[in-house]
Design an enzyme around this catalytic site. Structure first.
Site, PDB file in Angstrom:
ATOM      1  N   GLN A   1       0.851  -1.194   0.000  1.00 33.30           N
ATOM      2  CA  GLN A   1       0.000   0.000   0.000  1.00 33.30           C
ATOM      3  C   GLN A   1       0.887   1.244   0.000  1.00 33.30           C
ATOM      4  O   GLN A   1       0.916   2.028   0.950  1.00 33.30           O
ATOM      5  CB  GLN A   1      -0.926  -0.018   1.219  1.00 33.30           C
ATOM      6  CG  GLN A   1      -1.855  -1.222   1.250  1.00 33.30           C
ATOM      7  CD  GLN A   1      -2.810  -1.185   2.431  1.00 33.30           C
ATOM      8  OE1 GLN A   1      -3.463  -0.163   2.691  1.00 33.30           O
ATOM      9  NE2 GLN A   1      -2.901  -2.281   3.157  1.00 33.30           N
TER      10      GLN A   1
ATOM     11  N   HIS B   1       8.942  -3.968  -1.211  1.00 34.21           N
ATOM     12  CA  HIS B   1       8.095  -4.180  -2.393  1.00 34.21           C
ATOM     13  C   HIS B   1       8.202  -3.006  -3.360  1.00 34.21           C
ATOM     14  O   HIS B   1       8.125  -3.186  -4.574  1.00 34.21           O
ATOM     15  CB  HIS B   1       6.650  -4.373  -1.947  1.00 34.21           C
ATOM     16  CG  HIS B   1       5.708  -4.701  -3.068  1.00 34.21           C
ATOM     17  ND1 HIS B   1       5.774  -5.882  -3.769  1.00 34.21           N
ATOM     18  CD2 HIS B   1       4.691  -3.992  -3.610  1.00 34.21           C
ATOM     19  CE1 HIS B   1       4.832  -5.893  -4.699  1.00 34.21           C
ATOM     20  NE2 HIS B   1       4.157  -4.756  -4.620  1.00 34.21           N
TER      21      HIS B   1
ATOM     22  N   LYS C   1       0.545 -10.124 -18.585  1.00 35.61           N
ATOM     23  CA  LYS C   1      -0.765 -10.521 -18.062  1.00 35.61           C
ATOM     24  C   LYS C   1      -1.831  -9.545 -18.531  1.00 35.61           C
ATOM     25  O   LYS C   1      -1.663  -8.338 -18.419  1.00 35.61           O
ATOM     26  CB  LYS C   1      -0.747 -10.543 -16.527  1.00 35.61           C
ATOM     27  CG  LYS C   1       0.209 -11.543 -15.930  1.00 35.61           C
ATOM     28  CD  LYS C   1       0.045 -11.579 -14.423  1.00 35.61           C
ATOM     29  CE  LYS C   1       0.347 -10.224 -13.801  1.00 35.61           C
ATOM     30  NZ  LYS C   1       0.257 -10.246 -12.333  1.00 35.61           N
TER      31      LYS C   1
ATOM     32  N   ASP D   1       2.308 -14.201  -2.230  1.00 39.68           N
ATOM     33  CA  ASP D   1       1.252 -14.179  -1.218  1.00 39.68           C
ATOM     34  C   ASP D   1       0.321 -15.376  -1.425  1.00 39.68           C
ATOM     35  O   ASP D   1       0.548 -16.445  -0.875  1.00 39.68           O
ATOM     36  CB  ASP D   1       0.505 -12.856  -1.289  1.00 39.68           C
ATOM     37  CG  ASP D   1      -0.439 -12.662  -0.107  1.00 39.68           C
ATOM     38  OD1 ASP D   1      -0.602 -13.605   0.687  1.00 39.68           O
ATOM     39  OD2 ASP D   1      -1.012 -11.566   0.031  1.00 39.68           O
TER      40      ASP D   1
END
Length: 310
Positions: free
Chosen positions: A97, A130, A192, A222
């Site tokens: 986030q 990240h 993707k 995850d």
């Protein structure tokens, strides 16, 4: 090293013990527990006055409880007159986030950085954030370590012929390219696309993978949805063997079941997050304890940390 003390919360004590072993010191004495209502209580059981304190705590599941343990420990050491308090975060929770992806959404990675600073941290040591820009969320020094040397050594020792490093999405291309360069391997990218809502992603592969040993590289896994879909696409394109590497093995929800059913032969991860009880035999764990221990030693002696990765 008599001016260094390492303490640990409850999230990843085995890693803290490995760090202490590398430094040649014993783990600091403390007790971190919860009252019956869930309230966290910290008891530091030895003097830290005038010493450098390093608090090792991964803010992994249960994320909020581990984060509160960290904050309260930092506050305790600040009030106990430690000369400095360094938060060692092998895994930084809320790192995903890091920006507003929709109107009226929080930037929780910034909030966590503020909490850590206000709680009393004078420095932060973290592994494979990240998003690299999270370093800028802190107004204190941040040493951003990379698990690259640990993973690279394992790959070099165990994989030799016809390697291709695969980025599972466009965001990981830079990381995969750096790995491929050091391994003198080819690079492939998974493109993707989701044709419409609630329709599974279509995988297109950019690069040659047929007959090669494919190593899918990511910073964290995850639920393992992306990486297992990528493995299926590589298998359909003729990859001879498929492996996966990541630093942070979050492995929540259906991750273990997906890995077991996937064409992935082995998932190589580090111990920034401790092993789960239901872990599959496909998971191979490597230690970042010596890496973190060496970083702490260099910080203490005022030596270069970035030279660890040259």
């Amino acid at each position: 090293m008599d001016k260094i003390k390492v303490f640990a919360g409850n999230s990843n004590k085995p890693l803290a013990l490995e760090i202490c072993e590398h430094l040649g010191i014993t783990l600091g004495k403390s007790e971190v527990k919860s009252f019956s209502d869930g309230e966290v209580y910290v008891d530091i059981q030895e003097s830290v006055r005038g010493v450098e304190v390093y608090v090792v705590q991964s803010t992994c599941t249960p994320c909020n409880n581990n984060l509160m343990e960290l904050l309260i420990m930092l506050d305790a050491f600040k009030r106990a007159s430690a000369v400095s308090v360094t938060a060692v975060l092998p895994y930084y929770g809320y790192a995903r986030q890091d920006r507003k992806v929709a109107p009226r959404t929080p930037i929780s990675a910034k909030l966590v950085a503020d909490l850590i600073t206000v709680a009393g941290a004078t420095r932060v040591v973290c592994v494979d954030l990240h998003a690299g820009q999270i370093q800028g969320f802190f107004n204190i020094p941040v040493d951003h370590l990379y698990a690259t040397p640990v993973l690279l050594n394992y790959i070099k020792e165990n994989f030799h012929d016809d390697l291709v490093v695969v980025s599972p999405d466009a965001g990981g291309v830079e990381r995969a390219r750096a790995f491929a360069k050091r391994l003198s391997a080819n690079l492939a990218i998974i493109d993707k696309r989701r044709p419409r809502p609630n329709v599974s992603e279509v995988m297109n592969i950019i690069g040659e993978v047929e007959g090669k040993t494919a190593i899918i590289l990511d910073d964290m896994i995850d639920t393992a949805g992306t990486i297992t879909q990528a493995a299926v696409a590589l298998h359909e394109k003729g990859a001879r063997q498929i492996y996966a590497c990541c630093t942070h093995a979050v492995l929540s929800g259906p991750a273990m079941d997906r890995l077991e059913k996937s064409p992935i032969k082995e998932l190589v991860v580090t111990n920034t997050i401790p092993k789960r009880d239901n872990s599959t035999d496909k998971v191979k764990r490597l230690s970042v304890g010596p890496l973190l221990g060496e970083a702490i030693k260099r910080i203490h002696y005022g030596e270069s940390v970035s030279s660890l990765f040259v």
